[in-house]
Write a protein that holds these residues in place. Structure first.
Motif, short mmCIF file in Angstrom:
data_model
loop_
_atom_site.label_atom_id
_atom_site.label_comp_id
_atom_site.label_asym_id
_atom_site.label_seq_id
_atom_site.Cartn_x
_atom_site.Cartn_y
_atom_site.Cartn_z
N LEU A 114 14.47 -24.73 -29.09
CA LEU A 114 14.23 -23.29 -29.15
C LEU A 114 12.74 -22.97 -29.06
O LEU A 114 12.34 -22.01 -28.42
N PHE A 115 11.91 -23.82 -29.67
CA PHE A 115 10.48 -23.55 -29.70
C PHE A 115 9.82 -23.91 -28.38
O PHE A 115 8.78 -23.34 -28.02
N VAL A 116 10.43 -24.82 -27.64
CA VAL A 116 9.98 -25.08 -26.27
C VAL A 116 10.26 -23.85 -25.42
O VAL A 116 9.42 -23.39 -24.64
N GLU A 117 11.47 -23.29 -25.56
CA GLU A 117 11.83 -22.08 -24.82
C GLU A 117 10.93 -20.92 -25.20
O GLU A 117 10.47 -20.15 -24.36
N MET A 118 10.67 -20.79 -26.48
CA MET A 118 9.83 -19.70 -26.98
C MET A 118 8.43 -19.74 -26.37
O MET A 118 7.80 -18.70 -26.11
N SER A 119 7.95 -20.94 -26.12
CA SER A 119 6.61 -21.11 -25.56
C SER A 119 6.51 -20.60 -24.12
O SER A 119 5.41 -20.45 -23.59
N LYS A 120 7.65 -20.31 -23.51
CA LYS A 120 7.67 -19.81 -22.13
C LYS A 120 7.54 -18.29 -22.05
O LYS A 120 7.46 -17.73 -20.95
N ILE A 121 7.55 -17.62 -23.19
CA ILE A 121 7.46 -16.15 -23.18
C ILE A 121 6.13 -15.72 -22.58
O ILE A 121 5.06 -16.20 -22.97
N LYS A 122 6.19 -14.79 -21.66
CA LYS A 122 5.00 -14.32 -20.95
C LYS A 122 4.29 -13.24 -21.76
O LYS A 122 4.91 -12.55 -22.58
N PRO A 123 2.99 -13.07 -21.54
CA PRO A 123 2.28 -11.98 -22.22
C PRO A 123 2.95 -10.63 -21.93
O PRO A 123 3.39 -10.37 -20.81
N GLY A 124 3.03 -9.81 -22.94
CA GLY A 124 3.62 -8.49 -22.79
C GLY A 124 5.13 -8.47 -22.75
O GLY A 124 5.73 -7.43 -22.47
N ARG A 125 5.77 -9.59 -23.06
CA ARG A 125 7.22 -9.65 -22.97
C ARG A 125 7.86 -10.05 -24.30
O ARG A 125 7.21 -10.60 -25.20
N VAL A 126 9.16 -9.78 -24.38
CA VAL A 126 9.98 -10.21 -25.52
C VAL A 126 11.02 -11.17 -24.98
O VAL A 126 11.79 -10.81 -24.08
N GLY A 127 11.04 -12.40 -25.48
CA GLY A 127 12.02 -13.39 -25.05
C GLY A 127 13.31 -13.23 -25.84
O GLY A 127 13.28 -12.85 -27.02
N ILE A 128 14.44 -13.55 -25.21
CA ILE A 128 15.74 -13.38 -25.86
C ILE A 128 16.66 -14.53 -25.50
O ILE A 128 16.53 -15.13 -24.42
N TRP A 129 17.62 -14.84 -26.40
CA TRP A 129 18.54 -15.95 -26.22
C TRP A 129 19.77 -15.73 -27.10
O TRP A 129 19.78 -14.85 -27.96
N PRO A 130 20.82 -16.53 -26.94
CA PRO A 130 22.02 -16.37 -27.77
C PRO A 130 21.80 -16.89 -29.20
O PRO A 130 20.91 -17.69 -29.46
N VAL A 131 22.66 -16.41 -30.12
CA VAL A 131 22.69 -16.91 -31.49
C VAL A 131 24.13 -17.26 -31.82
O VAL A 131 25.05 -16.46 -31.58
N GLY A 132 24.34 -18.44 -32.38
CA GLY A 132 25.68 -18.87 -32.73
C GLY A 132 26.10 -18.43 -34.12
O GLY A 132 25.26 -18.25 -35.02
N LEU A 133 27.40 -18.23 -34.30
CA LEU A 133 28.02 -17.98 -35.61
C LEU A 133 27.47 -16.72 -36.28
O LEU A 133 27.06 -16.73 -37.44
N VAL A 134 27.48 -15.63 -35.54
CA VAL A 134 26.92 -14.39 -36.08
C VAL A 134 27.74 -13.20 -35.60
O VAL A 134 28.37 -13.25 -34.53
N GLY A 135 27.73 -12.12 -36.38
CA GLY A 135 28.39 -10.89 -35.96
C GLY A 135 29.89 -11.03 -35.79
O GLY A 135 30.50 -10.26 -35.03
#
Length: 307
Positions: free
Chosen positions: A172-193
């Motif tokens: 997840l933190f590798v993916e998070m590091s790909k977030i570009k300036p000025g953007r909000v990164g998003i991904w799925p979450v398991g076992l919620v809602g």
């Protein structure tokens, strides 16, 4: 006794075999020491200082499982080199228990320990942790104020709201590091809602066009707090962005994101939102019936021991 003669060709073959064995041992040893490919990539990049710093904000409060949950999270920080932990206690002062967890994990220069007490009018007296208002508002806002005062304006960084009762994959933190300036990164979450997975819905161009949320799908951003991370420059650009007690339960995510982005501007990550790398796993409430009986006798099982 006859002499055993080794021909030059045999010597050459032995040398080649020896070199091959050495290469295999080195290759396997390298894999063992460095871990999976995604983790190797993270450490390689960190050597060149190209990874953005990730500020993980964790509100926490005193409870029997607090140390156990913070210890579990601290092991992630030991493995990910670009994480800085802002841990905010719901207390009148910072505690030695939390500080010891951080120091034992070797995070001496990679954490900030803050504290702010939630006003009593926002709690159900005697029934903590049941709250009449959203939890963590004071703590997350204090962390954002700290960041606006201490983060480097000129360096790309990421802000992630990292609750202490979730389970996180290192990827997840590798993916998070790909977030570009000025953007909000998003991904799925398991076992919620009420679902196995809560996720964004993408079109053929990998743009977010909706969400599969079952609980209050009418929310502007019907996602969990663990489903996104934010480029730090957006908090400098929008200083009014903050959490609020004035919104309904379940709307804190929408409250912070409404200042910073729109659904079509979200940056899908985690294999275009097909990989689940975080789970909303809640710790079962600790059962201490025997401990309560012991305390009525003026005794404690943890006398002189930090649990």
């Amino acid at each position: 006794m006859s002499e055993v003669r080794i021909r030059p060709r045999q010597v050459l073959v032995l040398i080649i075999v020896f070199i091959f064995v050495l290469l295999m041992v080195h290759r396997n040893g390298k894999r063992t020491c460095q871990g999976p490919e995604y983790l190797q990539a993270m450490y390689t990049k960190s050597l060149t200082d190209t990874l953005p710093k990730i500020y993980a904000i964790t509100p926490t409060y005193s409870r029997p499982a607090q140390k156990a949950e913070l210890t579990r999270l601290s092991h992630l920080f030991m493995l990910v080199p670009n994480l800085h932990w802002i841990i905010v206690e719901d207390a009148n002062s910072t505690t030695a228990l939390v500080r010891n967890v951080l120091l034992r994990a070797g995070l001496t220069d990679r954490f900030t320990q803050l504290n702010i007490k939630t006003p009593p009018e926002f709690k159900l007296q005697g029934k903590d942790p049941n709250w009449i208002k959203p939890r963590g508002v004071e703590q997350r806002n204090l962390a954002l104020n700290w960041l606006r005062s201490h983060a480097d304006v000129d360096r790309h960084a990421i802000v992630f709201f990292m609750d202490d009762d979730n389970s996180y994959a290192l990827e997840l933190f590798v993916e998070m590091s790909k977030i570009k300036p000025g953007r909000v990164g998003i991904w799925p979450v398991g076992l919620v809602g009420g679902l196995m997975v809560e996720r964004p819905l993408l079109n053929e161009e990998n743009k977010v066009i909706g969400f599969n949320a079952a609980w209050r799908p009418e929310r502007p951003f019907p996602i969990d707090m663990a489903a996104f991370a934010i480029s730090m420059d957006l908090f400098f650009k929008y200083p009014q962005a903050a959490f609020s007690y004035e919104v309904q339960r379940g709307y804190q995510e929408s409250e912070i994101l409404r200042y910073l982005t729109t659904s079509d501007q979200l940056q899908p990550l985690a294999n275009n939102c097909r990989d689940v790398l975080v789970w909303h796993t809640r710790t079962e409430k600790t059962k201490l019936n025997a401990e309560e009986m012991l305390q009525r006798q003026g005794k404690r099982s943890d006398e002189g021991i930090e649990v």
